[in-house]
Write a protein that holds these residues in place. Structure first.
Motif, mmCIF file in Angstrom:
data_model
loop_
_atom_site.group_PDB
_atom_site.id
_atom_site.type_symbol
_atom_site.label_atom_id
_atom_site.label_comp_id
_atom_site.label_asym_id
_atom_site.label_seq_id
_atom_site.Cartn_x
_atom_site.Cartn_y
_atom_site.Cartn_z
ATOM 1 N N ILE A 49 0.840 -1.199 0.000
ATOM 2 C CA ILE A 49 0.000 0.000 0.000
ATOM 3 C C ILE A 49 0.875 1.250 0.000
ATOM 4 O O ILE A 49 0.615 2.199 -0.746
ATOM 5 N N GLN A 50 1.931 1.278 0.812
ATOM 6 C CA GLN A 50 2.805 2.458 0.831
ATOM 7 C C GLN A 50 3.506 2.615 -0.510
ATOM 8 O O GLN A 50 3.698 3.724 -0.983
ATOM 9 N N HIS A 51 3.854 1.515 -1.144
ATOM 10 C CA HIS A 51 4.549 1.600 -2.429
ATOM 11 C C HIS A 51 3.636 2.175 -3.509
ATOM 12 O O HIS A 51 4.035 3.051 -4.281
ATOM 13 N N VAL A 52 2.391 1.706 -3.551
ATOM 14 C CA VAL A 52 1.426 2.220 -4.532
ATOM 15 C C VAL A 52 1.116 3.689 -4.233
ATOM 16 O O VAL A 52 1.009 4.509 -5.153
ATOM 17 N N SER A 53 0.998 4.049 -2.956
ATOM 18 C CA SER A 53 0.782 5.461 -2.586
ATOM 19 C C SER A 53 1.930 6.321 -3.087
ATOM 20 O O SER A 53 1.717 7.431 -3.589
ATOM 21 N N HIS A 54 3.144 5.804 -2.976
ATOM 22 C CA HIS A 54 4.319 6.538 -3.457
ATOM 23 C C HIS A 54 4.231 6.736 -4.976
ATOM 24 O O HIS A 54 4.456 7.847 -5.476
ATOM 25 N N LEU A 55 3.904 5.671 -5.694
ATOM 26 C CA LEU A 55 3.768 5.778 -7.154
ATOM 27 C C LEU A 55 2.686 6.788 -7.533
ATOM 28 O O LEU A 55 2.869 7.587 -8.463
ATOM 29 N N ARG A 56 1.565 6.765 -6.828
ATOM 30 C CA ARG A 56 0.487 7.721 -7.119
ATOM 31 C C ARG A 56 0.957 9.147 -6.902
ATOM 32 O O ARG A 56 0.690 10.031 -7.718
ATOM 33 N N ARG A 57 1.650 9.422 -5.790
ATOM 34 C CA ARG A 57 2.112 10.786 -5.499
ATOM 35 C C ARG A 57 3.148 11.237 -6.528
ATOM 36 O O ARG A 57 3.266 12.418 -6.806
ATOM 37 N N MET A 58 3.881 10.290 -7.106
ATOM 38 C CA MET A 58 4.865 10.626 -8.137
ATOM 39 C C MET A 58 4.200 10.896 -9.487
ATOM 40 O O MET A 58 4.879 11.305 -10.426
ATOM 41 N N GLY A 59 2.895 10.656 -9.576
ATOM 42 C CA GLY A 59 2.177 10.957 -10.814
ATOM 43 C C GLY A 59 2.002 9.788 -11.756
ATOM 44 O O GLY A 59 1.604 9.979 -12.916
ATOM 45 N N TYR A 60 2.280 8.573 -11.302
ATOM 46 C CA TYR A 60 2.099 7.417 -12.176
ATOM 47 C C TYR A 60 0.631 7.224 -12.524
ATOM 48 O O TYR A 60 -0.252 7.509 -11.722
ATOM 49 N N LEU A 61 0.402 6.715 -13.720
ATOM 50 C CA LEU A 61 -0.921 6.275 -14.149
ATOM 51 C C LEU A 61 -0.935 4.750 -14.064
ATOM 52 O O LEU A 61 0.123 4.106 -14.134
ATOM 53 N N PHE A 62 -2.119 4.171 -13.930
ATOM 54 C CA PHE A 62 -2.246 2.726 -13.776
ATOM 55 C C PHE A 62 -3.182 2.192 -14.844
ATOM 56 O O PHE A 62 -4.093 2.885 -15.302
ATOM 57 N N ALA A 63 -2.942 0.938 -15.244
ATOM 58 C CA ALA A 63 -3.787 0.298 -16.250
ATOM 59 C C ALA A 63 -3.803 -1.202 -15.992
ATOM 60 O O ALA A 63 -2.886 -1.749 -15.371
ATOM 61 N N VAL A 64 -4.842 -1.850 -16.476
ATOM 62 C CA VAL A 64 -4.956 -3.297 -16.390
ATOM 63 C C VAL A 64 -4.510 -3.864 -17.736
ATOM 64 O O VAL A 64 -5.032 -3.482 -18.783
ATOM 65 N N LEU A 65 -3.534 -4.757 -17.689
ATOM 66 C CA LEU A 65 -3.052 -5.386 -18.917
ATOM 67 C C LEU A 65 -3.982 -6.523 -19.315
ATOM 68 O O LEU A 65 -4.402 -7.314 -18.467
ATOM 69 N N PRO A 66 -4.301 -6.628 -20.591
ATOM 70 C CA PRO A 66 -5.206 -7.693 -21.032
ATOM 71 C C PRO A 66 -4.503 -9.049 -21.045
ATOM 72 O O PRO A 66 -3.349 -9.154 -21.454
ATOM 73 N N ARG A 67 -5.202 -10.042 -20.533
ATOM 74 C CA ARG A 67 -4.777 -11.441 -20.649
ATOM 75 C C ARG A 67 -3.395 -11.723 -20.058
ATOM 76 O O ARG A 67 -2.754 -12.697 -20.417
ATOM 77 N N HIS A 68 -2.931 -10.886 -19.165
ATOM 78 C CA HIS A 68 -1.666 -11.123 -18.465
ATOM 79 C C HIS A 68 -1.995 -11.381 -17.001
ATOM 80 O O HIS A 68 -2.871 -10.729 -16.438
ATOM 81 N N PHE A 69 -1.285 -12.297 -16.393
ATOM 82 C CA PHE A 69 -1.557 -12.611 -15.000
ATOM 83 C C PHE A 69 -0.329 -13.210 -14.354
ATOM 84 O O PHE A 69 0.639 -13.570 -15.013
#
Length: 172
Positions: free
Chosen positions: A88-108
């Protein structure tokens, strides 16, 4: 722990079948839907072949697995050793740095079940541990807000906090 299926899915179709037959489950989908709910696994399972941008997070506790260039990615904060809020802290850090997020198709990826660690047992049974990690996380957010500002490019879907209400826990 239940035994692993005799064959771990290696392809999208195999995973879809494994989930349909309930030999697999979405990671933490049964006990912590806010951790991965933003991914919208049922929509992902429909098999759309386009990258789907995540417009907003359903919860501050969203813990997606991410693919990020090592040269640009912040390191995990080592103060979050053991169990509790490290992703959670890592994702919060990425968000504050301005990262965008996406779901990759058919990858798992496959998370292989394992016995509970001592750290997780302590997290589940100790109010003091929970409180200490919550305090540390609040401190961490203030630190990254001071460094980057509190604005993010991917906001919460709700003005409230987007989190599901947690039932009261009984602490040992």
């Amino acid at each position: 722990l239940e035994p692993l299926p005799t064959t771990v899915p290696g392809r999208f179709g195999q995973l879809a079948r494994c989930l349909r037959e309930k030999d697999c489950l979405v990671f933490q989908g049964d006990n912590s839907p806010q951790s991965h709910g933003t991914t919208d696994s049922s929509r992902w399972l429909e098999g759309d072949e386009t990258v789907r941008p995540i417009e907003c997070f359903r919860s501050n506790r969203y813990e997606p697995y991410v693919v990020v260039s090592m040269t640009q990615m912040p390191l995990y904060d080592e103060r979050f050793a053991g169990y509790g809020k490290n992703k959670i802290q890592h994702v919060s850090h990425l968000r504050r740095m301005g990262y965008l997020f996406a779901v990759l198709p058919r990858h798992f990826l496959i998370h292989v079940p394992h016995p509970r660690s001592g750290s997780k047992k302590e997290w589940l049974n100790s109010y003091q541990t929970h409180s200490a990690v919550d305090t540390l996380y609040t401190k961490f957010l203030k630190e990254i807000d001071a460094r980057y500002g509190s604005a993010t490019r991917v906001h919460l879907c709700s003005q409230v906090d987007g989190d599901f209400r947690r039932a009261k826990r009984r602490w040992a």
